[in-house]
Design an enzyme around this catalytic site. Structure first.
Site, short mmCIF file in Angstrom:
data_model
loop_
_atom_site.label_atom_id
_atom_site.label_comp_id
_atom_site.label_asym_id
_atom_site.label_seq_id
_atom_site.Cartn_x
_atom_site.Cartn_y
_atom_site.Cartn_z
N GLY A 182 -7.50 9.96 7.74
CA GLY A 182 -6.37 10.03 7.15
C GLY A 182 -5.24 10.32 8.14
O GLY A 182 -4.15 9.56 8.29
N SER A 236 2.36 -1.58 -4.37
CA SER A 236 1.21 -1.26 -4.40
C SER A 236 0.38 -1.29 -5.67
O SER A 236 1.08 -1.34 -6.78
CB SER A 236 1.34 0.29 -3.99
OG SER A 236 -0.15 0.71 -3.99
N LYS A 260 -9.90 23.49 5.66
CA LYS A 260 -9.69 22.55 4.78
C LYS A 260 -9.01 22.90 3.44
O LYS A 260 -8.06 21.95 3.09
CB LYS A 260 -11.22 22.03 4.39
CG LYS A 260 -11.24 20.82 3.63
CD LYS A 260 -11.98 19.68 4.00
CE LYS A 260 -12.19 18.48 3.13
NZ LYS A 260 -12.49 17.31 3.55
N CYS A 286 -9.73 16.72 12.40
CA CYS A 286 -10.47 16.45 11.22
C CYS A 286 -11.12 17.55 11.13
O CYS A 286 -11.41 18.56 11.76
CB CYS A 286 -11.56 15.30 11.54
SG CYS A 286 -12.12 14.70 10.03
N GLY A 343 0.65 -1.10 0.00
CA GLY A 343 -0.09 -0.01 0.08
C GLY A 343 0.88 1.15 0.04
O GLY A 343 1.91 1.20 0.77
N ALA A 360 -0.96 -7.12 -4.48
CA ALA A 360 -0.63 -8.39 -3.71
C ALA A 360 -1.46 -9.14 -3.90
O ALA A 360 -3.00 -8.69 -3.72
CB ALA A 360 -0.29 -7.71 -2.29
N CYS A 420 -17.20 5.25 6.79
CA CYS A 420 -16.55 6.74 6.37
C CYS A 420 -17.86 7.58 6.45
O CYS A 420 -18.02 8.16 5.44
CB CYS A 420 -16.13 6.40 5.04
SG CYS A 420 -14.95 7.61 4.54
#
Ligand SMILES: Cc1cc2nc3c(=O)[nH]c(=O)nc-3n(C[C@H](O)[C@H](O)[C@H](O)COP(=O)(O)OP(=O)(O)OC[C@H]3O[C@@H](n4cnc5c(N)ncnc54)[C@H](O)[C@@H]3O)c2cc1C
Length: 398
Positions: A312, A35, A382, A347, A9, A79, A160
């Site tokens: 994140g 990845s 943001k 966030c 990743g 993978a 999410c």
């Protein structure tokens, strides 16, 4: 003798882990990244793509040059299996042997769990990756041309939630700007037991604040929603209700990616890696995981299942702990322990021209403080963070 560390990743968790490990270990040890993609996508900006506010080249960058500059080998290949006994990552290009493995493969989107869900063969839109967000742009343009009822939300098992709320508020802002608020009434359909539960039992004063925004914007809410199926123009709930829509965007549940989920000895049934506070698996102490790939238990039991969101920032912080612990394992030093629930939370929830800055000392309860700062400065924060993040990560600074 030099060790070989393979990171699977190359996104928030994988990029951070690889760069940190190589930076700490230097030339004596080999770091290899495997990845599926050779581009980094800043997916928090996907909420703006359907409104034509971002193009792909503005929010992606190639990862190979970063790895090459740092002396990290990069294999652009998926993978397909993890041979944990033989200590090899299997790819179509050959096997990558390792002494230490870091799994940072993120999620697989589980559209298949609900009939009619998702943009390919289904009837709802999604913004979980670039391709889906681009399809959502076309659907939004069709909505503008022919307005009708709108559904936004997150289905059972989704985690999410933040992206669902951000898209909701941005969509409301964009429809209002076009004078379509009355012609395109919005219903938010969510598995959460109450608004701004987020799969983590709530966040500070987030619930009354979100309820206030819903009232002000005229958005209806359906909580505890379990989606049975979607057929063209209609969402059917398990309790028998049917909601018509001209446009629907629903966040799907996540699974672990196939190669990881196949290793049930280290995973939950859904395919998330079970780790200790050092981010190590019990069965294979040389195998670590970070980011969305890590299993986290929900802090409360909800009527309809909700997943725990892994942001994140959380993913990068987990990756830094993993990097420390891989290096400590090689050097025979003490490992640090920092479970995800104890990592601080940072966030920003964007709402088009305003938003909410969210910060807490712990990702999960018990917390000493959880601050929410609403206002236009959150939107500007943001935008500024997007520029800062892309500028630093492009240069390999994590
Ligand atoms: C629309 C949206 C908005 C969001 N907004 C925010 C926000 O505002 N703030 C915030 O903090 N977080 C946000 N998030 C969450 C954040 O994007 C995730 O926490 C983050 O992407 C997790 O990083 P990760 O590295 O664990 O996984 P991912 O970013 O999913 O990366 C997984 C990596 O693994 C690779 N991979 C997958 N399978 C394989 C395989 N079999 N073999 C090899 N490689 C593989 C992929 O190519 C990728 O490089 C948002 C997410 C979305 C979708």
């Amino acid at each position: 003798m030099g060790k070989r560390i393979v990171v699977v990743g190359s996104s928030f968790a994988g990029l951070t882990a690889a760069v940190e490990i190589k930076g700490k270990l230097g030339a004596e040890h080999e770091v290899v990244v495997v990845s599926r993609t050779d581009e980094f996508l800043f997916n928090p900006s996907l909420i703006w793509v359907p409104f034509g506010l971002r193009e792909k080249e503005e929010i992606t960058f190639p990862v190979r040059p970063i790895f090459e500059k740092k002396g990290i080998a990069f294999r652009h290949a998926p993978a397909t299996a993890l041979d944990l006994e033989g200590r090899k990552v299997v790819t179509p290009e050959g096997a990558e042997p390792y002494d230490y493995l870091v799994i940072a493969t993120g999620p697989k989107l589980d559209y298949a769990a609900i009939s009619g869900l998702g943009p390919r063969g289904g009837h709802s839109q999604s913004i979980m990756n670039w391709e889906d967000a681009e399809l959502c742009r076309t659907a939004f343009e069709q909505l503008v041309a022919k307005p009708g009822p709108v559904i936004v939300g997150a289905v059972q098992g989704a985690s999410c939630f933040g992206a669902g709320y951000e898209f909701l508020f941005n969509l409301a802002y964009q429809l209002d700007k076009r004078g379509l608020k009355q012609k395109a009434p919005i219903t938010f359909v969510t598995a959460e037991p109450f608004l701004a539960h987020f799969g983590i039992g709530g966040f500070g004063s987030g619930t009354p604040m979100t309820e206030y925004f819903f009232k002000k914007l005229g958005i209806e809410a359906v909580t505890n929603a379990s989606v049975e199926e979607l057929v063209p123009g209609e969402l059917r709930l398990a309790d028998g209700r049917a909601l018509p829509f001209a446009f629907a965007m629903l966040v799907p549940a996540f699974l672990g990616v196939d190669a990881v989920r196949a290793r049930q000895d280290i995973c939950t049934p859904a395919g998330f890696v079970k780790v200790d506070g050092h981010y190590r698996t019990a069965a294979h102490p040389e195998v670590f995981a970070a980011g969305v790939a890590v299993a986290m238990s929900a802090p409360d039991k909800t009527t309809v299942p909700c997943g725990v969101p892994k942001t994140g920032y959380l993913s990068e912080e987990m990756a830094k702990v993993v990097a420390h612990n891989v290096v400590a394992s090689i050097r025979g030093e003490r490992l640090v322990e920092l479970p995800p629930a104890s990592i601080d939370a940072k966030c920003v929830l964007d709402a088009g021209n305003t938003g909410i800055i969210m910060t807490a000392d712990h990702f999960l309860e018990p917390r000493k403080h959880a601050w929410l700062i609403p206002g236009p400065e959150a939107h500007w924060a943001k935008l500024a963070f997007e520029k800062y993040f892309l500028a630093t990560r492009k240069r390999g600074r994590v």
